[in-house]
Design a protein around this motif. Structure first.
Motif, mmCIF file in Angstrom:
data_model
loop_
_atom_site.group_PDB
_atom_site.id
_atom_site.type_symbol
_atom_site.label_atom_id
_atom_site.label_comp_id
_atom_site.label_asym_id
_atom_site.label_seq_id
_atom_site.Cartn_x
_atom_site.Cartn_y
_atom_site.Cartn_z
ATOM 1 N N PRO A 148 -19.909 -30.254 -31.510
ATOM 2 C CA PRO A 148 -19.568 -31.216 -30.708
ATOM 3 C C PRO A 148 -18.443 -32.205 -30.906
ATOM 4 C CG PRO A 148 -21.594 -32.017 -31.652
ATOM 5 C CD PRO A 148 -21.769 -30.335 -31.577
ATOM 6 N N THR A 208 -16.842 -38.848 -30.064
ATOM 7 C CA THR A 208 -18.122 -37.993 -29.704
ATOM 8 C C THR A 208 -17.921 -37.003 -31.202
ATOM 9 O OG1 THR A 208 -16.387 -36.072 -29.023
ATOM 10 C CG2 THR A 208 -17.463 -38.016 -27.710
ATOM 11 N N ARG A 256 -22.112 -37.113 -33.659
ATOM 12 C CA ARG A 256 -22.447 -38.044 -32.781
ATOM 13 C C ARG A 256 -24.070 -37.566 -33.344
ATOM 14 N NH1 ARG A 256 -20.263 -42.617 -33.860
ATOM 15 N NH2 ARG A 256 -22.192 -42.949 -33.173
ATOM 16 N N THR A 264 -17.286 -33.385 -25.730
ATOM 17 C CA THR A 264 -18.797 -32.600 -26.488
ATOM 18 C C THR A 264 -19.635 -33.649 -26.909
ATOM 19 O OG1 THR A 264 -18.680 -30.685 -27.286
ATOM 20 C CG2 THR A 264 -18.319 -30.367 -25.466
ATOM 21 N N LEU A 265 -20.797 -33.439 -26.510
ATOM 22 C CA LEU A 265 -21.531 -34.130 -27.302
ATOM 23 C C LEU A 265 -22.885 -33.145 -27.407
ATOM 24 C CD1 LEU A 265 -22.286 -37.234 -25.269
ATOM 25 C CD2 LEU A 265 -20.862 -37.377 -27.335
ATOM 26 N N THR A 307 -26.449 -30.008 -23.027
ATOM 27 C CA THR A 307 -24.768 -30.480 -23.750
ATOM 28 C C THR A 307 -24.195 -31.034 -22.317
ATOM 29 O OG1 THR A 307 -24.746 -28.515 -24.756
ATOM 30 C CG2 THR A 307 -23.141 -30.101 -24.744
ATOM 31 N N LEU A 319 -23.466 -43.508 -23.921
ATOM 32 C CA LEU A 319 -21.998 -43.569 -23.616
ATOM 33 C C LEU A 319 -20.468 -45.164 -23.626
ATOM 34 C CD1 LEU A 319 -21.525 -40.732 -21.136
ATOM 35 C CD2 LEU A 319 -20.860 -40.453 -23.268
ATOM 36 N N LEU A 376 -20.326 -46.369 -27.175
ATOM 37 C CA LEU A 376 -19.723 -44.806 -27.836
ATOM 38 C C LEU A 376 -17.688 -45.400 -27.741
ATOM 39 C CD1 LEU A 376 -20.870 -41.606 -28.265
ATOM 40 C CD2 LEU A 376 -21.014 -43.669 -29.785
#
Length: 234
Positions: free
Chosen positions: A4, A24, A27, A115-116, A129, A198, A201
């Protein structure tokens, strides 16, 4: 498993998306809704596309509502996405392919940004993902197959951060999910938790009443009461 974090230099993305992309990296999965324990080895890999764009200078995000007659998650709101195919070159490719198949987006107008970590969805058995992307050249969107997708909407970030449009939906006796009241849509469960994380963040979240917990029936009633206040569904 994809590491990620940012896929591009955060300095090269729009200012309003920069903090989200920077955040990101490193996390934890439990920052996005319900606690996420390690998925079993049998969990199937999947990906969703979290597609951020702008209309008239206002940031928004793309959501869809699944058809009511589906066997899995009927009528629920989701990001475009699905299981990885053997031909997919990882979750980014899968998320873009699924978005094209479900709502007709043109891939060459989308720039994947980050990406997370994988999020396990026990009910469906997937490890998902989330792929964050910028819709730098938006294209028309609509349900490609009405038997699978009932509606598509570009939802303004300002609508989602409005405390009047936020609540929690009770899940059994132990948990509740962050939820959003959107005209014609109730966003809760996996999508509500991911979207809530999100917003935090990205530095967009505003204070809202997290003690406002309702059951599904009451939450849907609130959605119907708000349906006359539309912002432009497609």
């Amino acid at each position: 498993m994809t590491q990620p974090g940012p896929l591009v230099d955060p300095a090269q993305v729009p200012d309003w998306l920069r903090e989200l992309v920077e955040q990101t990296a490193s996390r934890k999965p439990d920052e996005f809704g319900l606690p996420r324990v390690n998925p079993p080895r049998t969990a199937r890999p999947a990906a969703v596309l979290v597609l951020f764009g702008e209309q008239d200078g206002e940031p928004d995000v793309l959501l869809l509502r699944r058809a009511d007659n589906l066997n899995s998650h009927p009528g629920q709101v989701a990001f475009p996405g699905g299981a990885l195919d053997p031909s997919d070159d990882g979750p980014v490719e899968a998320a873009l392919r699924e978005a094209e198949e479900e709502v007709g987006v043109e891939r060459d107008g989308i720039r994947p940004l980050a990406t997370l970590p994988e999020l396990w969805v026990p009910h469906s058995g997937f490890r998902v993902t989330p792929v964050i992307a910028h819709w730098w050249r938006p294209s028309p969107v609509a349900p490609v197959d009405p038997a699978e997708t009932a509606a598509v909407a570009r939802v303004p970030i300002s609508w989602l951060t409005d405390p009047d449009n936020r609540l929690r939906v009770g899940i059994g006796d132990r948990y509740s999910s962050p939820a959003f009241l959107v005209p014609g849509m109730l966003v809760w469960g996996f999508t509500g938790g991911l979207l809530s994380g999100l917003l935090e963040l990205g530095g967009w979240a505003r204070h809202w009443d997290q003690e406002d917990v309702r059951d599904l029936e009451d939450a849907w009633r609130a959605v119907r009461e708000a349906e006359d206040v539309g912002f432009g569904k497609h």
